[in-house]
Scaffold this motif. Structure first.
Motif, PDB file in Angstrom:
ATOM      1  N   MET A   1       0.703  -1.164  -0.030  1.00 47.02           N
ATOM      2  CA  MET A   1      -0.005   0.111   0.092  1.00 47.02           C
ATOM      3  C   MET A   1       0.885   1.355  -0.005  1.00 47.02           C
ATOM      4  O   MET A   1       1.744   1.215   1.011  1.00 47.02           O
TER       5      MET A   1
ATOM      6  N   HIS B   1      -4.964   0.764  -2.697  1.00 45.88           N
ATOM      7  CA  HIS B   1      -3.790   1.005  -3.269  1.00 45.88           C
ATOM      8  C   HIS B   1      -2.934   1.782  -2.643  1.00 45.88           C
ATOM      9  O   HIS B   1      -1.912   1.716  -2.510  1.00 45.88           O
TER      10      HIS B   1
ATOM     11  N   GLN C   1      -6.487   2.910  -9.433  1.00 42.73           N
ATOM     12  CA  GLN C   1      -6.200   2.635  -8.206  1.00 42.73           C
ATOM     13  C   GLN C   1      -6.889   3.404  -7.027  1.00 42.73           C
ATOM     14  O   GLN C   1      -7.372   4.507  -7.384  1.00 42.73           O
TER      15      GLN C   1
END
Ligand code: E4P
Length: 220
Positions: A1, A180, A159
């Motif tokens: 992440m 993300h 994302q």
């Protein structure tokens, strides 16, 4: 992440960047206004501090003007991602200029249906706001879970950038949901370091070591 800082404050960005864990920055017109420096100038300064994607938001609301603004912002630095609001004009701008290689962050997303439109328009990021849902006593994190699932179902490349994160718990929940990116105020990034058992454990380690090896106090 990836972890982004949600601030336009240069001191905060310098501190965060020095820790080596900041992957990018998001700003919005309110955050830029707080610093008292016009958008393009402040974004250019931010790009010198953080080596990562920097979101800069348009302030026009009509498609034609948004296009001009998007070109201008994207020319500031190769890392600039143009932020547009989740409106008809914003989506139209994103769909048109994404084809030319400009990256977009579609912001102010509050529903999975909106996120679907952003993905279809070729957005690089979608920014669902978690905290602002929590503010009205609705579980904001559910929106992240739904968008992640929808994007997975169809293999969309957009994302999910979990925004409006207000606590370390929000960040951890967004990570568990598969976001993300998480963008957070400096204060929240700083809070993420903290745990009382870390402090207690370190204090004990150092005490034990000093007891065994520190030179005897003078006069003994
Ligand atoms: C996102 O890019 C926004 O700048 C931000 O996360 C909004 O957060 P807030 O709801 O705490 O203002």
């Amino acid at each position: 992440m990836k972890l982004f800082l949600d601030t336009a404050n240069l001191d905060e960005l310098r501190k965060g960047a020095a820790w080596g864990i900041v992957d990018g920055v998001t700003t919005n017109p309110s955050l830029i206004a707080k610093e008292g420096v016009p958008m393009e100038q402040q974004i250019a300064r931010i790009c010198e501090i953080v080596d990562g994607e920097i979101s800069a938001e348009v302030v026009s609301t009509k498609h034609a003007e948004m296009v001009e603004e998007a070109y201008k912002l994207s020319r500031i630095h190769k890392h600039v991602v143009v932020k547009v609001p989740m409106t008809r004009d914003g989506i139209q701008t994103c769909a048109k200029l994404s084809k030319e290689g400009i990256r977009f962050n579609v912001t102010l997303c509050f529903s999975p249906a909106q996120a679907l439109l952003a993905a279809k328009a070729g957005a690089h990021f979608i920014s669902p706001f978690v905290g602002r849902f929590d503010d009205i006593a609705t579980e904001g994190m559910e929106l992240i879970r739904q968008i992640v699932k929808i994007y997975q179902n169809y293999g969309f490349k957009t994302q999910v950038l979990a925004a409006s994160l207000r606590s370390p718990l929000h960040v951890a929940q967004a990570a568990l949901a598969g976001a993300h990116v998480g963008t957070l105020p400096f204060k929240v990034l700083d809070q993420m370091f903290n745990h009382p058992l870390t402090d207690k454990g370190l204090e004990q380690f150092l005490k034990d070591y000093a007891k065994a090896f520190d030179p005897a106090p003078a006069g003994r």
